[in-house]
Design an enzyme around this catalytic site. Structure first.
Site, PDB file in Angstrom:
ATOM      1  N   CYS A  22     -18.478  -4.185 -20.073  1.00  0.00           N
ATOM      2  CA  CYS A  22     -18.565  -3.924 -18.642  1.00  0.00           C
ATOM      3  C   CYS A  22     -19.681  -4.820 -18.054  1.00  0.00           C
ATOM      4  CB  CYS A  22     -18.860  -2.450 -18.405  1.00  0.00           C
ATOM      5  SG  CYS A  22     -19.075  -2.029 -16.608  1.00  0.00           S
ATOM      6  N   CYS A  50     -13.585   0.279 -16.285  1.00  0.00           N
ATOM      7  CA  CYS A  50     -14.004   1.565 -16.491  1.00  0.00           C
ATOM      8  C   CYS A  50     -12.802   2.522 -16.326  1.00  0.00           C
ATOM      9  CB  CYS A  50     -14.800   1.784 -15.204  1.00  0.00           C
ATOM     10  SG  CYS A  50     -15.738   3.401 -15.307  1.00  0.00           S
ATOM     11  N   CYS A  89     -17.007  -0.183 -22.216  1.00  0.00           N
ATOM     12  CA  CYS A  89     -18.512  -0.483 -21.875  1.00  0.00           C
ATOM     13  C   CYS A  89     -18.956  -1.470 -22.581  1.00  0.00           C
ATOM     14  CB  CYS A  89     -19.313   1.171 -22.250  1.00  0.00           C
ATOM     15  SG  CYS A  89     -18.746   2.542 -21.587  1.00  0.00           S
ATOM     16  N   CYS A 119     -25.415   1.558 -15.415  1.00  0.00           N
ATOM     17  CA  CYS A 119     -24.781   2.577 -15.416  1.00  0.00           C
ATOM     18  C   CYS A 119     -25.535   3.858 -15.764  1.00  0.00           C
ATOM     19  CB  CYS A 119     -23.582   2.499 -16.536  1.00  0.00           C
ATOM     20  SG  CYS A 119     -22.249   3.853 -16.447  1.00  0.00           S
ATOM     21  N   GLU A 133       0.773  -1.308   0.147  1.00  0.00           N
ATOM     22  CA  GLU A 133      -0.112   0.078   0.119  1.00  0.00           C
ATOM     23  C   GLU A 133       1.052   1.347  -0.138  1.00  0.00           C
ATOM     24  OE1 GLU A 133      -2.841   0.345  -0.622  1.00  0.00           O
ATOM     25  OE2 GLU A 133      -3.330  -1.720  -0.565  1.00  0.00           O
TER      26      GLU A 133
HETATM   27  S1  SF4 Z   1     -20.868   1.172 -18.495  1.00  0.00           S
HETATM   28 FE1  SF4 Z   1     -20.380   2.765 -17.037  1.00  0.00          FE
HETATM   29  S2  SF4 Z   1     -19.249   1.546 -15.561  1.00  0.00           S
HETATM   30 FE2  SF4 Z   1     -19.048   0.322 -17.243  1.00  0.00          FE
HETATM   31  S3  SF4 Z   1     -17.304   0.882 -18.101  1.00  0.00           S
HETATM   32 FE3  SF4 Z   1     -18.929   2.207 -18.975  1.00  0.00          FE
HETATM   33  S4  SF4 Z   1     -18.821   3.928 -17.927  1.00  0.00           S
HETATM   34 FE4  SF4 Z   1     -17.637   2.668 -16.818  1.00  0.00          FE
END
Ligand code: SF4
Length: 258
Positions: A170, A160, A167, A176, A4
């Site tokens: 994701c 992200c 996205c 989101c 850390e």
């Molecule tokens: S959908 Fe939203 S949370 Fe997922 S990568 Fe894209 S901006 Fe980030």
């Protein structure tokens, strides 16, 4: 705790080999405490922000003297150690001890800003709203909370990302807020990272690099020789002396000898 400290300002890819070498050399706080602080600064090498090495060494002395050579497991005790701020204390509690603690690093903050607050990026400093939101999202169970923090951090770091969020891959794309709004740019100031080139940090790093490479004292002339800016050199030297990162010797300067 070592990881850390190293990760406070340096990416994982650069930290990992150094962290492995460090723990091989100093497997316990007592081992580090028994080494001269100069050795810690020397072995920090090019991780940047070498004050962290000195603070880690100071912490190892305190851990040895006051905490029986162990890293404490409460926020109050951790934050009393040199170089341990709110984030580092929380991360140690979550990732080393599996406790429920609020970890808000840059990756988690970006994820919260986008997915929950519908913003393109996080504000320069943590707001009360953000803190309350993160607290509310943290699962109640200790282990689940620690896993949530690790997962959110990974999602922010790998999917992200700041410049190019992926996205399409994701796992929370359907939830989101920012994505559902078409990813507009938010009118929130961004934290500006100062340039390293020509900075005081670069000059401090240059002086320390020379001293790290010399076991003995280095003359002022040798230190100043390659400095591109005399005034910066003087200021950097004064800062390093003031912070105890270097010492004045008969023949010039060296890393701390005690
Ligand atoms: S959908 Fe939203 S949370 Fe997922 S990568 Fe894209 S901006 Fe980030």
């Amino acid at each position: 705790m070592v990881s850390e400290f190293m990760l406070q300002q340096t990416p994982v890819i650069r930290v990992q080999p150094k962290w492995e070498q460090w723990l091989k050399r100093w497997p316990t706080p007592k081992d580090l405490a028994e080494s001269p602080v100069a050795e810690a600064i020397r072995h920090w090498e090019n991780l940047g922000y070498p004050r962290r090495a000195k603070r880690l060494h100071e912490s190892s002395v305190i851990l040895t003297q006051k905490f029986n050579g162990e890293v404490p497991q409460t926020f109050e005790e951790l934050i009393s150690l040199p170089g341990v701020g709110e984030y580092t204390a929380s991360a140690i509690l979550a990732f080393a001890f599996g406790q429920r603690s609020l970890v808000l690093d840059v990756n988690i903050r970006r994820l919260l800003a986008r997915a929950w607050l519908g913003q393109s990026h996080q504000a320069p400093t943590i707001s009360a709203i953000e803190r309350a939101l993160a607290k509310g999202l943290l699962p109640i169970g200790e282990q689940q909370a620690a896993i949530w923090s690790a997962a959110a951090m990974e999602l922010g770091a790998i999917i992200c990302t700041a410049r190019d969020p992926s996205c399409s891959t994701c796992p929370i794309v359907n939830d989101c807020n920012w994505f559902s709004q078409g990813k507009p740019n938010s009118d929130i100031p961004k934290k500006i990272q100062g340039r390293y080139e020509g900075s005081m940090r670069q000059e401090r790093g240059r002086i320390l690099k020379i001293l790290r490479e010399h076991q003995n004292s280095t003359s002022r002339g040798q230190l100043v020789k390659q400095s591109p800016d005399q005034q910066k050199f003087e200021t950097a030297l004064a800062q390093l002396l003031n912070e105890g990162m270097i010492e004045k010797t008969r023949g010039g300067y060296s890393l701390p000898r005690s």
